[in-house]
Design a protein around this motif. Structure first.
Motif, PDB file in Angstrom:
ATOM      1  N   ARG A 129     -98.454 -17.945  63.014  1.00  0.00           N
ATOM      2  CA  ARG A 129     -99.837 -17.812  63.443  1.00  0.00           C
ATOM      3  C   ARG A 129    -100.652 -17.082  62.379  1.00  0.00           C
ATOM      4  O   ARG A 129    -100.139 -16.204  61.680  1.00  0.00           O
TER       5      ARG A 129
ATOM      6  N   TYR B 286    -104.953 -15.762  61.776  1.00  0.00           N
ATOM      7  CA  TYR B 286    -106.294 -15.671  62.353  1.00  0.00           C
ATOM      8  C   TYR B 286    -107.317 -15.422  61.246  1.00  0.00           C
ATOM      9  O   TYR B 286    -107.048 -14.695  60.287  1.00  0.00           O
TER      10      TYR B 286
ATOM     11  N   TYR C  13    -111.365 -14.101  60.752  1.00  0.00           N
ATOM     12  CA  TYR C  13    -112.495 -13.443  61.376  1.00  0.00           C
ATOM     13  C   TYR C  13    -113.638 -13.359  60.377  1.00  0.00           C
ATOM     14  O   TYR C  13    -113.423 -13.327  59.164  1.00  0.00           O
TER      15      TYR C  13
ATOM     16  N   SER D 123    -114.221 -13.851  65.877  1.00  0.00           N
ATOM     17  CA  SER D 123    -113.125 -14.785  65.628  1.00  0.00           C
ATOM     18  C   SER D 123    -113.672 -16.137  65.176  1.00  0.00           C
ATOM     19  O   SER D 123    -114.599 -16.685  65.781  1.00  0.00           O
TER      20      SER D 123
ATOM     21  N   VAL E  42    -108.097 -19.795  64.942  1.00  0.00           N
ATOM     22  CA  VAL E  42    -106.725 -19.412  65.259  1.00  0.00           C
ATOM     23  C   VAL E  42    -105.848 -20.577  64.829  1.00  0.00           C
ATOM     24  O   VAL E  42    -106.001 -21.698  65.325  1.00  0.00           O
TER      25      VAL E  42
ATOM     26  N   LEU F 135    -102.117 -22.026  64.659  1.00  0.00           N
ATOM     27  CA  LEU F 135    -100.909 -21.759  65.439  1.00  0.00           C
ATOM     28  C   LEU F 135     -99.641 -22.420  64.923  1.00  0.00           C
ATOM     29  O   LEU F 135     -98.571 -22.181  65.475  1.00  0.00           O
TER      30      LEU F 135
ATOM     31  N   PHE G 286    -112.111 -12.028  56.979  1.00  0.00           N
ATOM     32  CA  PHE G 286    -110.785 -11.422  57.060  1.00  0.00           C
ATOM     33  C   PHE G 286    -109.779 -12.435  57.595  1.00  0.00           C
ATOM     34  O   PHE G 286    -110.085 -13.188  58.523  1.00  0.00           O
TER      35      PHE G 286
END
Lengths: 111, 116
Positions: free
Chosen positions: A31, A33, A35, A45, A48, A50, A88
């Motif tokens: 995973r 992420y 941001y 956010s 995502v 996965l 980020f």
């Protein structure tokens, strides 16, 4: 503990150009992420990711994940001023819910 | 739905004073996280809770820092006594139990803390 490295740290680019932000992480993770943070604001956010090979797109931003290479990319297409922000990436630590954040990439779009 | 709510938004106080930051997570979220953001150290996780129980406080810098979550809708981060190096933006974030699905951590607006 997971280590996350982003590059570049700073990026100035002209409107209309394309560029890619890179996020490398130190241990296996399925995973990742992304941001966005505007100056003086919270973290929002964006994506995502996965699984290996995951690709997500929203407007001029596209994120991808290669778990084998331990690499995620955030691609910016035909940049516009509104995309100026700090981006980020973050990855989860194995066995717990902690996220480790990269140092961030401060993106400035120049007209 | 209301997002993560933090208060105060800004806090300016003198060294040695007690500081209490507050957070209301999103209803139904089982995880709550406290982060600190500075230019020098970036975004650091201080502590996180699951179902009101502290799970990992290894990021809490010193005994001067403490955090509590007395119920599912409220958490506090306390600094006593405060020092100038504690000046930072403190974020609270929450996420649902099934963290691995398409649910990221949701962040509050943060508290900008200045210790003089």
């Amino acid at each position: 503990e997971l280590k996350v490295e982003q590059n570049p740290l700073f990026l100035s680019m002209q409107e209309g150009k394309n560029y890619t932000i890179y996020c490398n992480y130190s241990t296996t993770s399925d995973r990742l992420y992304w941001y966005r943070q505007d100056p003086g604001k919270s973290l929002e956010s964006l994506f995502v990711l996965l699984s290996n090979g995951a690709v997500k797109q929203e407007g001029r931003l596209m994120a991808s994940l290669d778990t084998k290479a331990r690499l995620s990319t955030l691609h910016i297409t035909a940049a516009v001023h509104d995309l100026s922000a700090t981006y980020f990436c973050a990855g989860p630590n194995f066995g717990n819910e902690k996220l480790t954040f990269g140092t961030g990439t401060r993106l400035t779009i120049i007209p | 739905d209301a997002g993560v709510i933090q208060s105060p938004r800004h806090e300016v106080t003198e060294m040695g004073q007690e500081v209490t930051l507050r957070c209301k997570p999103i209803s139904g979220h089982d995880y709550l996280f406290w982060y600190r953001q500075t230019m020098m150290r970036g975004l650091e996780l201080l502590i996180y809770f699951n179902n009101n129980v502290p799970i990992d406080d290894s990021g809490m810098p010193e005994d001067r820092f403490s955090a509590k979550m007395p119920n599912a809708s409220f958490s506090t981060l306390k600094i006593q006594p405060s020092e100038p190096r504690d000046s930072a933006v403190y974020f609270c974030a929450s996420s649902p139990q099934i963290f691995g699905q398409d649910q990221p951590q949701h962040f509050g607006d943060g508290t900008r803390l200045s210790i003089l």
